[in-house]
Motif scaffolding. Structure first.
Motif, short mmCIF file in Angstrom:
data_model
loop_
_atom_site.label_atom_id
_atom_site.label_comp_id
_atom_site.label_asym_id
_atom_site.label_seq_id
_atom_site.Cartn_x
_atom_site.Cartn_y
_atom_site.Cartn_z
N PRO A 1 71.49 29.30 41.91
CA PRO A 1 70.32 29.58 42.75
C PRO A 1 69.06 29.88 41.94
N ARG A 2 67.95 29.50 42.47
CA ARG A 2 66.66 29.84 41.86
C ARG A 2 66.43 31.34 42.09
N GLY A 3 65.98 32.07 41.07
CA GLY A 3 65.76 33.51 41.19
C GLY A 3 67.04 34.28 41.37
N ALA A 4 68.11 33.85 40.70
CA ALA A 4 69.43 34.45 40.84
C ALA A 4 69.40 35.95 40.58
N THR A 5 70.05 36.73 41.44
CA THR A 5 70.19 38.16 41.26
C THR A 5 71.61 38.59 41.59
N ALA A 6 72.01 39.72 41.02
CA ALA A 6 73.34 40.28 41.29
C ALA A 6 73.20 41.78 41.40
N ARG A 7 73.77 42.34 42.43
CA ARG A 7 73.75 43.79 42.66
C ARG A 7 72.32 44.33 42.61
N GLY A 8 71.38 43.55 43.08
CA GLY A 8 70.01 44.02 43.18
C GLY A 8 69.21 43.97 41.90
N SER A 9 69.79 43.49 40.80
CA SER A 9 69.04 43.41 39.55
C SER A 9 69.02 41.97 39.05
N GLN A 10 68.04 41.66 38.25
CA GLN A 10 67.92 40.32 37.69
C GLN A 10 69.05 40.08 36.69
N ILE A 11 69.54 38.87 36.63
CA ILE A 11 70.55 38.50 35.65
C ILE A 11 69.80 38.13 34.38
N SER A 12 69.89 38.98 33.36
CA SER A 12 69.04 38.80 32.18
C SER A 12 69.59 37.81 31.17
N GLY A 13 70.89 37.81 30.94
CA GLY A 13 71.43 37.00 29.85
C GLY A 13 71.69 35.55 30.21
N ILE A 14 71.86 35.26 31.48
CA ILE A 14 72.28 33.92 31.89
C ILE A 14 71.10 33.16 32.48
N LYS A 15 70.80 32.02 31.89
CA LYS A 15 69.74 31.14 32.39
C LYS A 15 70.39 29.85 32.87
N ASP A 16 70.18 29.48 34.11
CA ASP A 16 70.73 28.28 34.75
C ASP A 16 71.89 27.62 33.99
N ASP B 1 77.61 38.90 41.20
CA ASP B 1 78.02 40.19 40.62
C ASP B 1 79.49 40.18 40.22
N GLN B 2 80.22 39.09 40.52
CA GLN B 2 81.61 38.95 40.11
C GLN B 2 81.79 37.88 39.05
N LEU B 3 80.67 37.38 38.54
CA LEU B 3 80.68 36.40 37.45
C LEU B 3 80.56 37.17 36.14
N PHE B 4 81.56 37.05 35.26
CA PHE B 4 81.60 37.83 34.03
C PHE B 4 80.68 37.27 32.95
N CYS B 5 80.81 35.96 32.73
CA CYS B 5 80.08 35.35 31.62
C CYS B 5 80.01 33.85 31.79
N VAL B 6 79.20 33.25 30.95
CA VAL B 6 79.06 31.80 30.85
C VAL B 6 79.24 31.45 29.38
N VAL B 7 79.83 30.29 29.10
CA VAL B 7 80.00 29.85 27.73
C VAL B 7 78.95 28.78 27.44
N GLU B 8 78.06 29.08 26.50
CA GLU B 8 77.00 28.15 26.11
C GLU B 8 77.16 27.80 24.64
N ASP B 9 77.42 26.54 24.37
CA ASP B 9 77.60 26.06 22.99
C ASP B 9 78.63 26.88 22.23
N GLY B 10 79.74 27.22 22.89
CA GLY B 10 80.82 27.98 22.27
C GLY B 10 80.59 29.47 22.17
N THR B 11 79.45 29.96 22.68
CA THR B 11 79.13 31.38 22.64
C THR B 11 79.26 31.99 24.03
N ASP C 1 75.04 40.86 33.20
CA ASP C 1 74.68 42.28 33.14
C ASP C 1 75.80 43.16 33.71
N GLY C 2 76.09 44.24 33.01
CA GLY C 2 77.02 45.24 33.53
C GLY C 2 78.49 44.98 33.26
N TRP C 3 78.86 43.83 32.67
CA TRP C 3 80.27 43.53 32.39
C TRP C 3 80.59 43.75 30.92
#
Length: 193
Positions: free
Chosen positions: A50-65, A97-107, A112-114
């Motif tokens: 989603p555009r402007g993705a948020t979780a638990r009322g805060s912006q998701i800082s580390g994950i970009k599309d 808010d139940q998404l832990f992480c994303v893998v980008e280029d093996g990283t 936020d918060g996990w």
């Protein structure tokens, strides 16, 4: 595909449950019906973000599309009630808010918060027969291996810290070939000095 709910994304799981176990070069098949929750697929490819993705009322800082990338999430995402047949395929809805992480280029890029905590292995049971849990792990202690930003904890928690947490958080997930306890930052109760 454009999403209207900025608190959810769509993921393609390929399958709802894990049905195989790798032992070296050998692949063993099993029926996941015995313990569906434990055998739920906890990762998939993000197909819509989603555009402007948020979780638990805060912006998701580390994950970009992360569209097109692998994401790891809470096991109930693979529940059949979260699945829908879209014109492009069958996808599952995942609360951000139940998404832990994303893998980008093996990283691993944390949400936020996990926190991923490597368990302390206390005993390894040697056997010639495959046992799914052939080691005992401490269900209260572990080492922080990955963490997302969290306003409540601030900078008190660092990767490499040995931490104490409540046993109710002791659910192991396999993420990119490693096993971790996955928990929210606020579930960590103490840091060993």
């Amino acid at each position: 595909m454009k999403l209207t709910n900025k608190h959810k994304c769509l993921v393609n799981l390929e399958k709802d449950y894990e049905t195989t176990i790798k032992m070296g070069d050998t692949e063993l098949w099993f029926d996941p019906e015995f313990d569906k929750e434990r055998n739920s697929r906890c990762y998939g490819e993000v197909v819509a973000w989603p555009r402007g993705a948020t979780a638990r009322g805060s912006q998701i800082s580390g994950i970009k599309d992360p569209t097109g990338k692998r994401a790891y999430f809470w096991y109930l995402t693979s529940n059949a009630r979260n699945a829908a047949n879209y014109p492009d395929g069958r996808f599952h809805s995942c609360d951000l808010d139940q998404l832990f992480c994303v893998v980008e280029d093996g990283t691993i890029v944390m949400n936020d918060g996990w926190v991923f905590v490597e368990p302390v292995v206390t005993t390894k049971i040697e056997s010639t027969i495959y046992l799914p849990d052939n080691e005992e792990v401490d269900k209260n202690w572990g080492w922080v291996r990955h963490r997302g930003r969290c306003e409540q904890i601030g900078d008190n928690l660092s990767v490499g810290d040995k931490v104490f947490f409540n046993q109710r958080c002791a659910d192991l997930y396999e993420i990119e070939g490693s096993r971790y306890y996955v928990m929210r930052t606020e579930d960590i109760e103490a840091i060993e000095p």
